[in-house]
Design a protein around this motif. Structure first.
Motif, PDB file in Angstrom:
ATOM      1  N   ALA A   6      14.921  33.917   4.451  1.00  0.00           N
ATOM      2  CA  ALA A   6      14.463  32.566   4.119  1.00  0.00           C
ATOM      3  C   ALA A   6      15.309  31.953   3.008  1.00  0.00           C
ATOM      4  O   ALA A   6      15.650  30.760   3.047  1.00  0.00           O
ATOM      5  CB  ALA A   6      12.991  32.599   3.719  1.00  0.00           C
ATOM      6  N   GLY A  47      15.293  28.293   4.217  1.00  0.00           N
ATOM      7  CA  GLY A  47      14.283  28.056   5.233  1.00  0.00           C
ATOM      8  C   GLY A  47      12.873  28.398   4.784  1.00  0.00           C
ATOM      9  O   GLY A  47      12.596  28.589   3.593  1.00  0.00           O
ATOM     10  N   TRP A  48      11.980  28.481   5.774  1.00  0.00           N
ATOM     11  CA  TRP A  48      10.563  28.653   5.520  1.00  0.00           C
ATOM     12  C   TRP A  48       9.981  29.764   6.391  1.00  0.00           C
ATOM     13  O   TRP A  48      10.354  29.911   7.558  1.00  0.00           O
ATOM     14  CB  TRP A  48       9.807  27.359   5.820  1.00  0.00           C
ATOM     15  CG  TRP A  48      10.223  26.214   4.970  1.00  0.00           C
ATOM     16  CD1 TRP A  48      11.179  25.283   5.253  1.00  0.00           C
ATOM     17  CD2 TRP A  48       9.707  25.884   3.683  1.00  0.00           C
ATOM     18  NE1 TRP A  48      11.295  24.387   4.227  1.00  0.00           N
ATOM     19  CE2 TRP A  48      10.391  24.728   3.242  1.00  0.00           C
ATOM     20  CE3 TRP A  48       8.730  26.441   2.856  1.00  0.00           C
ATOM     21  CZ2 TRP A  48      10.132  24.134   2.017  1.00  0.00           C
ATOM     22  CZ3 TRP A  48       8.466  25.843   1.645  1.00  0.00           C
ATOM     23  CH2 TRP A  48       9.157  24.709   1.222  1.00  0.00           C
ATOM     24  N   LEU A  75       7.688  20.203   8.692  1.00  0.00           N
ATOM     25  CA  LEU A  75       8.998  20.850   8.723  1.00  0.00           C
ATOM     26  C   LEU A  75      10.083  19.868   9.174  1.00  0.00           C
ATOM     27  O   LEU A  75      11.194  19.855   8.627  1.00  0.00           O
ATOM     28  CB  LEU A  75       8.975  22.059   9.655  1.00  0.00           C
ATOM     29  CG  LEU A  75       8.229  23.306   9.152  1.00  0.00           C
ATOM     30  CD1 LEU A  75       8.225  24.379  10.222  1.00  0.00           C
ATOM     31  CD2 LEU A  75       8.868  23.838   7.869  1.00  0.00           C
ATOM     32  N   ILE A 127      12.545  26.233  15.009  1.00  0.00           N
ATOM     33  CA  ILE A 127      11.634  27.250  14.503  1.00  0.00           C
ATOM     34  C   ILE A 127      11.660  28.465  15.420  1.00  0.00           C
ATOM     35  O   ILE A 127      11.812  28.335  16.645  1.00  0.00           O
ATOM     36  CB  ILE A 127      10.190  26.705  14.384  1.00  0.00           C
ATOM     37  CG1 ILE A 127       9.279  27.716  13.658  1.00  0.00           C
ATOM     38  CG2 ILE A 127       9.615  26.334  15.738  1.00  0.00           C
ATOM     39  CD1 ILE A 127       7.909  27.166  13.318  1.00  0.00           C
ATOM     40  N   ALA A 174      13.093  28.148  10.188  1.00  0.00           N
ATOM     41  CA  ALA A 174      11.677  28.414   9.933  1.00  0.00           C
ATOM     42  C   ALA A 174      11.220  29.445  10.950  1.00  0.00           C
ATOM     43  O   ALA A 174      11.787  29.554  12.046  1.00  0.00           O
ATOM     44  CB  ALA A 174      10.840  27.140  10.057  1.00  0.00           C
TER      45      ALA A 174
END
Length: 461
Positions: A259, A264-265, A181, A189, A232
Motif C-alpha cells: 500500500a 494505495g489503499w 476511491l 481495485i 486499492a
C-alpha cells in the motif's frame, strides 16, 4: 437481443464461445432465473452464425441444467439453480421453503437479543428530552465515541471518535467507498479470488476496474497483487469468504508495504473478527498497523442478524471527510443511541460470548458430520465465523451438486460461484451454519452426501 461478441480468430469454436458467455451471465446474475432467451433462429441471425451453432450451445446448457426448453415457451434460464449473488426481494421458488439453508450469508433472527434490545431502546426513549437527537452525517457522537472504545478493546483498532463513521450494511458502505476511491484518483481495485461475486459488481457499478487476486491458505497473494496495476484492494483478513483462510503475519506486513509502495489503499472487511472461537484470542485488525493506509469496516450482521443494518467504518481524515457528504444509510438516531447503550452496558460482550459458544458447537458438529458422511472431502478454514469450505474429490461437479441438493431442500453455494472465471482449481462447497441449528447439521450433511453419490456415482460414505 442477447449481445455476444464473437471472435472468429479464437481457438474456441463458435458454439463454445456462445455457451461460455451465456453460462457466465447466468452465474454473474445478468441473466435472471426464468428469463426467456432469443430463439435459436433469431440469435443466429443477430450473431451472423448458422442456426446449428446456437442450437448446439443451447442444447449443451440444457443438458448441464442451466437452461430449460418448453414447447410454446421457448428457451429460458433454469429456475432451480442455487442462489447467485445477493438476496433478491423476491426469492426464486423453493428457496423460502428450504429446510436446510447452508448458504454462506444465511443468518437467523434467533440471535437477535430482543429483550435486551427492547430494554436499551426504552431506556433511550425515556431519557430523551426536548426535540430528541438529531441525525448527524457521520453518526451520533455518543455511538462514534463508544465504537472507538469498543473496537480498540476488542479488535485492536486505533481510532478516535472523529475517525469513526456510523454506516449501514457492509455492501452499501463498500459501494460508497468505491466512489470515494475514484475521487481520490484510484480507478483500479483488486479483490480476493475466490471471493464474494456481488462485491465485484458493486465496484464495477462505481466505475472501478476490478482484478481478482488469488487466495491460498495464508490469505491474499500479495506478490500477485503487486503484479497488477491496482492501487486499492479489498481483503477479509479473518475467515475469508469462501476459503475460511486467515491472512498470515508475513502477508499482513507485505500488504501494508504494498500500500505504501503504490500510494494505495487497503479496505479491510472485518467480517468475523468478533466470532473467533479457536484456542487463542485470534488476530487483531490489520488497521492497527497501518492507520494511514487501511480503511476498516464492520457491521452487526454476524452478531445480531440481518435486521438491524448497522455498521461502521474507521478511516483517515481524507476519507472520513468525504463519507460525511455521502448517503450512508445509517439507522435513525434513536437506534444508534440504543446500540450505544447496548455496547456501553456490556450487553454486546455478553451476547458475543453466547453467539461464539453456539457457533463453536455448530462447527464441531459440522466437522464431525463431514468426516462421517463425506470422508473423501476435506473441511478447511479456521475456527471462526459462520461458514466452512469443503473441498470435494476431483471430478465432482459442484454446480450440479448444489442444483440437485436444492431439490432435496438443501441450499448450498458451490465453490465455482466464488471464482470469477467460474473454474476453481478443485471442486468444493461452502457450508454456512448461521441459519441451521446444531441438531440438524448432521442430517443436512447426510443429505448432501447422498446427493453427491447420486450426481457422481461415487460412494460418499
Amino acid at each position: 437481443m442477447l449481445p455476444i461478441a464473437i471472435d472468429r480468430k479464437s481457438p474456441l469454436s463458435l458454439t463454445a464461445q456462445i455457451r461460455s458467455v451465456i453460462h457466465e451471465r447466468i452465474w454473474d446474475g445478468t441473466l435472471h432465473p426464468g428469463v426467456r432467451l432469443p430463439s435459436s433462429r433469431d440469435l443466429a441471425a443477430d450473431l451472423g452464425v448458422s442456426r446449428s451453432v446456437v442450437v448446439q450451445a443451447y442444447e449443451q446448457l440444457i443438458a448441464e441444467g442451466y437452461l430449460r426448453a418448453t414447447q410454446g415457451s421457448g428457451t429460458r434460464v433454469a429456475t432451480h439453480l442455487p442462489h447467485l449473488g445477493r438476496v433478491a426481494v423476491e426469492q426464486p421458488a423453493g428457496i423460502a421453503d428450504a429446510r436446510f439453508d447452508l448458504r454462506v450469508d444465511a443468518t437467523s433472527t434467533e440471535f437477535f437479543p430482543a429483550r435486551e434490545w427492547l430494554k436499551a431502546y426504552q431506556g433511550v426513549v425515556r431519557s430523551i428530552g426536548g426535540p430528541g437527537p438529531w441525525r448527524r452525517p457521520l453518526g451520533v457522537p455518543e455511538l462514534r465515541s463508544e465504537l472507538a472504545a469498543y473496537l480498540g478493546r476488542s479488535r485492536g483498532v486505533q481510532a478516535t471518535a472523529a475517525e469513526v463513521v456510523v454506516t449501514a450494511n457492509f455492501d452499501h458502505t463498500f459501494g460508497v467507498l468505491c466512489h470515494i476511491l475514484r475521487e481520490l484518483g484510484v480507478d483500479h481495485i483488486a479483490v480476493e479470488n475466490p471471493g464474494a461475486p456481488w462485491q465485484v459488481r458493486i465496484a464495477q457499478r462505481a466505475g472501478l476496474w476490478v482484478t481478482g487476486v488469488p487466495v491460498d491458505d495464508e490469505g491474499v497473494d500479495v506478490e500477485a497483487l503487486a503484479r497488477t496495476e491496482a492501487r486499492a484492494v479489498l481483503v477479509t483478513p479473518v475467515a475469508q469468504v469462501p476459503t475460511g483462510a486467515v491472512l498470515s503475519p508475513s502477508r499482513r506486513e507485505a500488504l501494508l508495504r504494498w500500500a505504501v509502495d503504490v500510494d494505495g489503499w487497503v479496505m479491510e472487511h472485518d467480517r468475523d473478527g468478533d466470532l473467533w472461537f479457536g484456542a487463542s484470542s485470534g488476530p487483531l485488525a490489520l488497521q492497527r498497523c497501518g492507520t494511514e493506509r487501511v480503511i476498516y469496516a464492520g457491521s452487526t450482521r454476524g452478531l445480531l442478524g440481518p435486521s438491524l443494518q448497522l455498521g461502521w467504518s474507521v478511516a483517515p481524515e481524507v476519507v472520513t471527510r468525504r463519507l460525511g457528504r455521502a448517503q450512508l444509510g445509517a439507522p435513525d438516531p434513536l437506534t444508534q443511541l440504543a446500540f450505544t447503550h447496548f455496547v456501553s452496558s456490556g450487553l454486546l460482550d455478553q451476547h458475543i460470548r453466547q453467539v461464539r459458544s453456539t457457533y463453536r458447537a455448530r462447527r464441531s458438529v459440522l466437522q464431525d458430520a463431514v468426516a462421517e458422511h463425506l470422508p473423501s472431502a476435506q473441511l478447511t478454514g479456521v475456527p471462526a465465523g459462520t461458514h466452512a469450505y469443503v473441498r470435494l474429490p476431483a471430478g465432482v461437479d459442484d454446480v450440479r451438486l448444489a442444483t440437485v441438493a436444492r431439490t432435496r431442500s438443501v441450499l448450498v453455494h458451490p465453490g465455482r460461484h466464488f471464482h470469477f472465471d467460474g473454474r476453481p482449481s478443485a471442486p468444493g462447497v461452502v457450508l454456512g451454519y448461521g441459519a441451521v441449528r446444531r441438531g440438524l447439521l448432521a442430517e443436512a450433511v447426510g443429505l448432501l452426501a447422498a446427493v453427491m453419490g447420486q450426481v457422481t456415482g461415487l460412494l460418499a460414505s
